[in-house]
Motif scaffolding. Structure first.
Motif, PDB file in Angstrom:
ATOM      1  N   GLY A 184       0.869  -1.283  -0.249  1.00 22.20           N
ATOM      2  CA  GLY A 184      -0.225  -0.292   0.050  1.00 22.20           C
ATOM      3  C   GLY A 184       0.594   0.814  -0.244  1.00 22.20           C
ATOM      4  O   GLY A 184       2.062   1.168   0.621  1.00 22.20           O
ATOM      5  N   ALA A 185       0.244   2.593  -0.372  1.00 25.73           N
ATOM      6  CA  ALA A 185       1.014   3.434  -0.300  1.00 25.73           C
ATOM      7  C   ALA A 185       1.544   3.959   0.918  1.00 25.73           C
ATOM      8  O   ALA A 185       0.693   3.952   2.121  1.00 25.73           O
ATOM      9  N   VAL A 186       2.677   4.576   0.917  1.00 26.42           N
ATOM     10  CA  VAL A 186       3.431   4.572   2.228  1.00 26.42           C
ATOM     11  C   VAL A 186       3.298   5.620   3.095  1.00 26.42           C
ATOM     12  O   VAL A 186       2.840   6.719   3.283  1.00 26.42           O
ATOM     13  N   GLY A 187       3.170   6.863   1.424  1.00 30.63           N
ATOM     14  CA  GLY A 187       2.324   8.002   2.071  1.00 30.63           C
ATOM     15  C   GLY A 187       4.127   8.730   1.966  1.00 30.63           C
ATOM     16  O   GLY A 187       5.239   8.493   1.691  1.00 30.63           O
ATOM     17  N   GLN A 188       3.600  10.559   2.381  1.00 31.54           N
ATOM     18  CA  GLN A 188       5.216  11.071   2.933  1.00 31.54           C
ATOM     19  C   GLN A 188       5.843  10.516   4.005  1.00 31.54           C
ATOM     20  O   GLN A 188       4.794  10.897   4.958  1.00 31.54           O
ATOM     21  N   VAL A 189       6.463  10.747   4.045  1.00 30.11           N
ATOM     22  CA  VAL A 189       7.208  10.324   5.364  1.00 30.11           C
ATOM     23  C   VAL A 189       8.769  10.782   6.329  1.00 30.11           C
ATOM     24  O   VAL A 189       8.767  11.406   4.545  1.00 30.11           O
ATOM     25  N   ASP A 190       8.924  11.275   7.248  1.00 32.79           N
ATOM     26  CA  ASP A 190      10.171  12.440   7.284  1.00 32.79           C
ATOM     27  C   ASP A 190      11.642  11.419   7.168  1.00 32.79           C
ATOM     28  O   ASP A 190      11.571   9.695   7.921  1.00 32.79           O
ATOM     29  N   LEU A 191      12.180  11.305   6.301  1.00 33.86           N
ATOM     30  CA  LEU A 191      13.431  10.371   6.392  1.00 33.86           C
ATOM     31  C   LEU A 191      14.377  10.833   6.984  1.00 33.86           C
ATOM     32  O   LEU A 191      16.027  10.087   6.519  1.00 33.86           O
ATOM     33  N   THR A 192      14.071  11.720   7.785  1.00 37.71           N
ATOM     34  CA  THR A 192      15.925  12.546   8.552  1.00 37.71           C
ATOM     35  C   THR A 192      15.927  10.747   9.697  1.00 37.71           C
ATOM     36  O   THR A 192      15.660  10.580   9.882  1.00 37.71           O
ATOM     37  N   GLY A 193      18.081  10.878   9.179  1.00 33.96           N
ATOM     38  CA  GLY A 193      18.454   9.799  10.016  1.00 33.96           C
ATOM     39  C   GLY A 193      18.690   8.835   9.772  1.00 33.96           C
ATOM     40  O   GLY A 193      19.013   7.946   9.669  1.00 33.96           O
ATOM     41  N   ILE A 194      18.006   8.730   8.685  1.00 31.61           N
ATOM     42  CA  ILE A 194      17.313   7.385   8.063  1.00 31.61           C
ATOM     43  C   ILE A 194      18.778   7.416   6.699  1.00 31.61           C
ATOM     44  O   ILE A 194      18.741   8.259   6.368  1.00 31.61           O
ATOM     45  N   HIS A 195      19.485   6.362   6.892  1.00 31.18           N
ATOM     46  CA  HIS A 195      20.463   6.093   5.537  1.00 31.18           C
ATOM     47  C   HIS A 195      20.506   5.977   3.994  1.00 31.18           C
ATOM     48  O   HIS A 195      21.375   5.701   3.199  1.00 31.18           O
ATOM     49  N   TRP A 196      19.025   4.591   4.736  1.00 30.07           N
ATOM     50  CA  TRP A 196      18.878   3.920   3.108  1.00 30.07           C
ATOM     51  C   TRP A 196      17.814   3.059   2.827  1.00 30.07           C
ATOM     52  O   TRP A 196      16.996   3.342   4.223  1.00 30.07           O
ATOM     53  N   VAL A 197      16.882   2.710   2.438  1.00 31.25           N
ATOM     54  CA  VAL A 197      15.645   2.332   1.494  1.00 31.25           C
ATOM     55  C   VAL A 197      15.534   1.823   0.984  1.00 31.25           C
ATOM     56  O   VAL A 197      15.884   1.629  -0.645  1.00 31.25           O
ATOM     57  N   ILE A 198      15.379   0.803   0.923  1.00 29.39           N
ATOM     58  CA  ILE A 198      14.776  -0.723  -0.132  1.00 29.39           C
ATOM     59  C   ILE A 198      13.712  -1.177  -0.088  1.00 29.39           C
ATOM     60  O   ILE A 198      12.784  -0.759   0.653  1.00 29.39           O
ATOM     61  N   ALA A 199      12.945  -0.854  -1.337  1.00 29.26           N
ATOM     62  CA  ALA A 199      11.451  -0.835  -1.558  1.00 29.26           C
ATOM     63  C   ALA A 199      11.803  -2.581  -2.810  1.00 29.26           C
ATOM     64  O   ALA A 199      12.502  -2.997  -3.163  1.00 29.26           O
ATOM     65  N   GLY A 200      10.866  -2.216  -2.555  1.00 33.76           N
ATOM     66  CA  GLY A 200       9.641  -4.302  -3.780  1.00 33.76           C
ATOM     67  C   GLY A 200       8.830  -4.574  -3.124  1.00 33.76           C
ATOM     68  O   GLY A 200       8.206  -3.805  -2.118  1.00 33.76           O
ATOM     69  N   GLY A 201       8.433  -5.453  -4.264  1.00 35.45           N
ATOM     70  CA  GLY A 201       7.201  -6.462  -4.074  1.00 35.45           C
ATOM     71  C   GLY A 201       7.171  -7.117  -3.420  1.00 35.45           C
ATOM     72  O   GLY A 201       8.257  -7.750  -3.459  1.00 35.45           O
ATOM     73  N   MET A 204       1.598  -4.479  -6.369  1.00 38.64           N
ATOM     74  CA  MET A 204       2.540  -3.668  -6.415  1.00 38.64           C
ATOM     75  C   MET A 204       2.614  -2.025  -7.469  1.00 38.64           C
ATOM     76  O   MET A 204       2.205  -2.531  -8.139  1.00 38.64           O
ATOM     77  N   ALA A 205       1.610  -1.424  -7.139  1.00 38.71           N
ATOM     78  CA  ALA A 205       1.510  -0.029  -7.983  1.00 38.71           C
ATOM     79  C   ALA A 205       2.897   0.892  -7.830  1.00 38.71           C
ATOM     80  O   ALA A 205       3.015   0.966  -7.379  1.00 38.71           O
ATOM     81  N   ILE A 206       2.757   1.255  -9.448  1.00 38.91           N
ATOM     82  CA  ILE A 206       3.829   1.794  -9.917  1.00 38.91           C
ATOM     83  C   ILE A 206       4.607   3.215  -9.012  1.00 38.91           C
ATOM     84  O   ILE A 206       5.194   3.690  -8.248  1.00 38.91           O
ATOM     85  N   GLU A 207       2.811   3.621  -8.950  1.00 43.28           N
ATOM     86  CA  GLU A 207       2.875   5.215  -7.582  1.00 43.28           C
ATOM     87  C   GLU A 207       3.344   4.647  -6.075  1.00 43.28           C
ATOM     88  O   GLU A 207       4.183   5.473  -6.425  1.00 43.28           O
ATOM     89  N   TRP A 208       3.313   3.594  -6.121  1.00 41.10           N
ATOM     90  CA  TRP A 208       3.756   3.681  -4.405  1.00 41.10           C
ATOM     91  C   TRP A 208       5.724   3.624  -4.590  1.00 41.10           C
ATOM     92  O   TRP A 208       5.955   4.126  -3.864  1.00 41.10           O
TER      93      TRP A 208
END
Length: 247
Positions: free
Chosen positions: A167-184, A193-197
């Motif tokens: 599902g959509a995660v929405g707007q998030v504050d990534l302060t202090g986060i160094h890496w994001v992995i995303a996948g279906g 998984m929708a491409i927009e997400w």
């Protein structure tokens, strides 16, 4: 321990704990449970007890025997911060990781508040080791509170595994986060998984200067949909490590 992994963002796996219990919608089609339960009841098999939570102290020292540096995903078949894992056993896992400082250890949990509290106790009077990365799973907007728990935890590298993205995660504050992995999601019953997400997460990473890694689209098999997002692969890693070969 497996030297080599089909998981694109790591080199090996180490499972001093196996088994878990489901706590969110992201757990519904758990690949670790599906694999483990195939062997339930087979005497002598490592998963004789299926996906029941099991401590495996005989595996605690395994990373110390691996002399070539690796990125190691810790507990790919469990959650180190499950409430049934004793704190003394978590201490032993961290003792090994601290000693084996030629590796990078990637610890991922859905029990984010328990992880935060543990790390604040362990590193109350010292700097957390840079080679131990701590992450939380975020599968949709309902689980985004884990990001704040992670931000409150002392860690050399903090990362998010936005997978399976259901599902959509929405707007998030990534302060202090160094890496994001995303996948279906992959496997039987995989939710699309929708491409927009995926784009929303990638664009937020770019805007907030956070490394972005797109693992897969998912489907019946992990490789079913490939790894390209908008015509390219995204293989960024935290600034402490170079990116893997990107398209």
């Amino acid at each position: 321990m497996a030297d080599g992994s089909a998981i694109e963002w790591t080199d090996a796996t180490w499972n001093p704990v196996t088994g878990c219990t489901k706590i969110t919608a992201g757990c519904d089609n758990c690949y670790a449970e599906r694999f483990s339960e195939r062997w339930r009841g087979i005497p002598g098999h490592p998963f004789e007890h299926g996906f029941d939570l099991t401590l495996r102290p005989e595996r605690l020292a395994q990373p110390l025997a691996w002399k070539r540096p690796r990125m190691i995903f810790v507990n790919s078949m469990s959650d180190l911060f499950h409430k049934k894992v004793p704190g003394t056993f978590i201490d032993q896992v961290f003792d090994t990781m601290e000693q084996a400082d030629w590796h990078v250890f990637q610890v991922l949990t859905k029990r984010s508040s328990l992880m935060r509290d543990y790390l604040n106790r362990r590193y109350r009077d010292r700097t957390p080791p840079a080679h131990i990365w701590l992450g939380v799973s975020v599968e949709d907007a309902n689980s985004s509170a884990r990001i704040e728990h992670l931000r409150q935890a002392p860690a050399g590298v903090r990362f998010l595994s936005v997978e399976p993205l259901i599902g959509a995660v929405g707007q998030v504050d990534l302060t202090g986060i160094h890496w994001v992995i995303a996948g279906g999601e992959s496997g039987p019953g995989a939710r699309p998984m929708a491409i927009e997400w995926a784009r929303e997460i990638r664009d937020q990473c770019a805007a907030q200067n956070v490394a972005f890694f797109f693992k897969q689209w998912g489907g019946i098999r992990p490789k079913s949909g490939g790894r390209e997002l908008d015509g390219r692969e995204w293989n960024e890693l935290p600034a402490s490590l170079p990116s893997r070969a990107a398209a």
